[in-house]
Design an enzyme around this catalytic site. Structure first.
Site, PDB file in Angstrom:
ATOM      1  N   ARG A  89       8.501   4.870   1.702  1.00  0.00           N
ATOM      2  CA  ARG A  89       9.251   5.416   2.847  1.00  0.00           C
ATOM      3  C   ARG A  89       9.764   6.840   2.587  1.00  0.00           C
ATOM      4  O   ARG A  89      10.186   7.505   3.534  1.00  0.00           O
ATOM      5  CB  ARG A  89      10.415   4.494   3.222  1.00  0.00           C
ATOM      6  CG  ARG A  89       9.933   3.177   3.832  1.00  0.00           C
ATOM      7  CD  ARG A  89      11.067   2.342   4.398  1.00  0.00           C
ATOM      8  NE  ARG A  89      10.569   1.259   5.230  1.00  0.00           N
ATOM      9  CZ  ARG A  89      10.408  -0.003   4.815  1.00  0.00           C
ATOM     10  NH1 ARG A  89      10.700  -0.338   3.577  1.00  0.00           N
ATOM     11  NH2 ARG A  89       9.941  -0.925   5.643  1.00  0.00           N
ATOM     12  N   HIS A 113       4.394   1.508  -8.096  1.00  0.00           N
ATOM     13  CA  HIS A 113       3.368   0.450  -8.046  1.00  0.00           C
ATOM     14  C   HIS A 113       2.505   0.481  -9.304  1.00  0.00           C
ATOM     15  O   HIS A 113       2.192  -0.554  -9.876  1.00  0.00           O
ATOM     16  CB  HIS A 113       2.473   0.638  -6.814  1.00  0.00           C
ATOM     17  CG  HIS A 113       3.194   0.572  -5.498  1.00  0.00           C
ATOM     18  ND1 HIS A 113       3.316   1.657  -4.660  1.00  0.00           N
ATOM     19  CD2 HIS A 113       3.828  -0.445  -4.864  1.00  0.00           C
ATOM     20  CE1 HIS A 113       3.982   1.315  -3.573  1.00  0.00           C
ATOM     21  NE2 HIS A 113       4.310   0.041  -3.665  1.00  0.00           N
ATOM     22  N   LEU A 115       0.460   3.656  -2.153  1.00  0.00           N
ATOM     23  CA  LEU A 115       0.847   3.405  -3.540  1.00  0.00           C
ATOM     24  C   LEU A 115       1.379   4.659  -4.234  1.00  0.00           C
ATOM     25  O   LEU A 115       0.954   5.772  -3.948  1.00  0.00           O
ATOM     26  CB  LEU A 115      -0.357   2.847  -4.299  1.00  0.00           C
ATOM     27  CG  LEU A 115      -0.920   1.550  -3.698  1.00  0.00           C
ATOM     28  CD1 LEU A 115      -2.170   1.116  -4.445  1.00  0.00           C
ATOM     29  CD2 LEU A 115       0.115   0.437  -3.707  1.00  0.00           C
ATOM     30  N   GLY A 145       9.063  -5.225  -8.569  1.00  0.00           N
ATOM     31  CA  GLY A 145       9.915  -4.116  -8.996  1.00  0.00           C
ATOM     32  C   GLY A 145      11.382  -4.410  -8.730  1.00  0.00           C
ATOM     33  O   GLY A 145      11.735  -5.010  -7.715  1.00  0.00           O
ATOM     34  N   GLU A 164       3.711   5.891  -8.173  1.00  0.00           N
ATOM     35  CA  GLU A 164       3.875   5.573  -9.606  1.00  0.00           C
ATOM     36  C   GLU A 164       4.665   4.278  -9.832  1.00  0.00           C
ATOM     37  O   GLU A 164       4.478   3.620 -10.855  1.00  0.00           O
ATOM     38  CB  GLU A 164       4.554   6.734 -10.341  1.00  0.00           C
ATOM     39  CG  GLU A 164       3.588   7.839 -10.753  1.00  0.00           C
ATOM     40  CD  GLU A 164       2.476   7.357 -11.697  1.00  0.00           C
ATOM     41  OE1 GLU A 164       2.789   6.657 -12.679  1.00  0.00           O
ATOM     42  OE2 GLU A 164       1.306   7.680 -11.454  1.00  0.00           O
ATOM     43  N   GLY A 192       0.809  -1.221   0.000  1.00  0.00           N
ATOM     44  CA  GLY A 192       0.000   0.000   0.000  1.00  0.00           C
ATOM     45  C   GLY A 192       0.839   1.267   0.000  1.00  0.00           C
ATOM     46  O   GLY A 192       2.031   1.222  -0.296  1.00  0.00           O
TER      47      GLY A 192
HETATM   48  P1  AMP Z   1       6.104  -2.318  -1.551  1.00  0.00           P
HETATM   49  O1  AMP Z   1       4.709  -1.794  -1.466  1.00  0.00           O
HETATM   50  O2  AMP Z   1       7.145  -1.310  -1.223  1.00  0.00           O
HETATM   51  O3  AMP Z   1       6.269  -3.642  -0.845  1.00  0.00           O
HETATM   52  O4  AMP Z   1       6.347  -2.633  -3.084  1.00  0.00           O
HETATM   53  C1  AMP Z   1       5.476  -3.426  -3.830  1.00  0.00           C
HETATM   54  C2  AMP Z   1       6.094  -3.707  -5.189  1.00  0.00           C
HETATM   55  O5  AMP Z   1       6.344  -2.477  -5.854  1.00  0.00           O
HETATM   56  C3  AMP Z   1       7.448  -4.433  -5.073  1.00  0.00           C
HETATM   57  O6  AMP Z   1       7.549  -5.397  -6.113  1.00  0.00           O
HETATM   58  C4  AMP Z   1       8.428  -3.308  -5.261  1.00  0.00           C
HETATM   59  O7  AMP Z   1       9.672  -3.738  -5.772  1.00  0.00           O
HETATM   60  C5  AMP Z   1       7.699  -2.436  -6.263  1.00  0.00           C
HETATM   61  N1  AMP Z   1       8.221  -1.073  -6.227  1.00  0.00           N
HETATM   62  C6  AMP Z   1       8.427  -0.282  -5.141  1.00  0.00           C
HETATM   63  N2  AMP Z   1       8.973   0.895  -5.493  1.00  0.00           N
HETATM   64  C7  AMP Z   1       9.119   0.859  -6.843  1.00  0.00           C
HETATM   65  C8  AMP Z   1       9.636   1.773  -7.817  1.00  0.00           C
HETATM   66  N3  AMP Z   1      10.107   2.971  -7.473  1.00  0.00           N
HETATM   67  N4  AMP Z   1       9.632   1.388  -9.120  1.00  0.00           N
HETATM   68  C9  AMP Z   1       9.150   0.172  -9.480  1.00  0.00           C
HETATM   69  N5  AMP Z   1       8.656  -0.726  -8.618  1.00  0.00           N
HETATM   70  C10 AMP Z   1       8.638  -0.404  -7.317  1.00  0.00           C
END
Ligand code: AMP
Length: 282
Positions: free
Chosen positions: A187, A37, A33, A147, A35, A31
């Site tokens: 973060r 995501h 969220l 990602g 760009e 969550g």
């Molecule tokens: P998170 O919500 O941080 O656990 O991330 C969920 C998914 O989004 C994971 O596969 C991350 O690697 C991907 N993600 C997070 N930040 C980015 C970003 N800046 N660019 C591309 N994918 C991302």
């Protein structure tokens, strides 16, 4: 867009969709969220006929001194944005739905958990691998999209899929950045304006290292110390690691060749940020 809270409902729905010949593309998230995501969600639409996004802040991947309690939670806003992205189903379980009080079965990645993020966050990849396997079993995707921003996580998941014979293809998508180079991350919202400005040293040092390699530098040690020197320009930034490694195994390199990843983890204003660049070197 359907919002599903119960694991059993989600699983039943997925099995029905599969039986009807739909192809399920899945994007797991925590969550808050952004760009980054949404780029995964847009890619998911190209991979499947039904797009499922999960939102679950997985307590099992946070250490006792980490930011679980203050991790940003913005369900309403996230739902609205996912609706705009034409997501079909959001799976947003409560903690109790995912972990019963007597939960006792874990997926434990071994070698890969001892290095880089794993070395600095004990138990982190055990939490990640366990929740991702649970989500895979609940959502029953044909394809799941992650990602490259969390490079080691993507390596852990690909390894798990291979090791445990999961019938799921894993796609890794490039890191989305702000115009000034900062990798998008939930973060980043913890940073003050000044901290955000200071955090640019991370992407800038990675980009400069990539240029050095493009211009012929092949010593991993020299790249590591160059990146460390760049980061040290911010006297208060505390560096967890600088890595120059094989992109697929994350084993540290001596000579730079093949698929290479340069990764950094570093704290700015007490906020732990990670970033990496990857490249193919002939
Ligand atoms: P998170 O919500 O941080 O656990 O991330 C969920 C998914 O989004 C994971 O596969 C991350 O690697 C991907 N993600 C997070 N930040 C980015 C970003 N800046 N660019 C591309 N994918 C991302």
């Amino acid at each position: 867009m359907r919002i599903v809270k119960k694991a059993s409902t989600m699983q039943r729905l997925s099995l029905k969709l599969r039986a009807a010949g739909e192809r399920i593309a899945f994007v797991p998230t925590m969550g808050a969220l952004h760009e980054g995501h949404f780029s995964l969600v847009r890619y998911a639409h190209l991979c499947g006929s039904v797009v499922v996004v999960s939102i679950f802040v997985n307590p099992m991947q946070f250490g006792p001194r980490e930011d679980l309690s203050r991790y940003p939670r913005q369900a309403r806003r996230d739902y609205k944005l996912l609706r705009r992205e034409k997501v079909d189903i959001v799976f947003a379980p409560a903690r109790s739905e995912m972990y019963s009080p007597n939960f006792d079965t874990w997926v434990v990645p071994e070698r890969i958990s001892t290095i880089l993020e794993g070395a600095h966050r004990p138990g982190h990849f055990r939490g990640v691998a366990t929740v991702v396997l649970k989500l895979f079993n609940i959502v029953q995707p044909h394809v799941a999209i992650f990602g490259e921003k969390d490079l080691q996580q993507s390596v852990v998941i690909k390894q798990m899929v291979r090791d445990l014979n999961l019938p799921i293809s894993i796609d890794i998508r490039p890191t989305i950045r702000d115009a000034d180079g900062l990798a998008l991350s939930s973060r980043n919202t913890y940073l003050s304006d000044a901290g955000r400005q200071r955090a640019l040293v991370i992407s800038q040092s990675l980009f400069a290292a990539r240029t050095m390699i493009a211009e012929g530098e092949r010593s991993a040690a020299r790249i590591r110390s160059y990146v460390r020197r760049c980061l040290a320009r911010d006297a208060e930034a505390s560096v967890d690691y600088v890595s120059v490694a094989d992109r697929r195994t994350l084993a540290e390199l001596k000579r730079i060749e093949g698929d290479v990843a340069i990764s950094v983890a570093c704290r700015i204003e007490g906020v732990r940020l990670i970033d990496n660049v990857t490249m193919r070197v002939r």
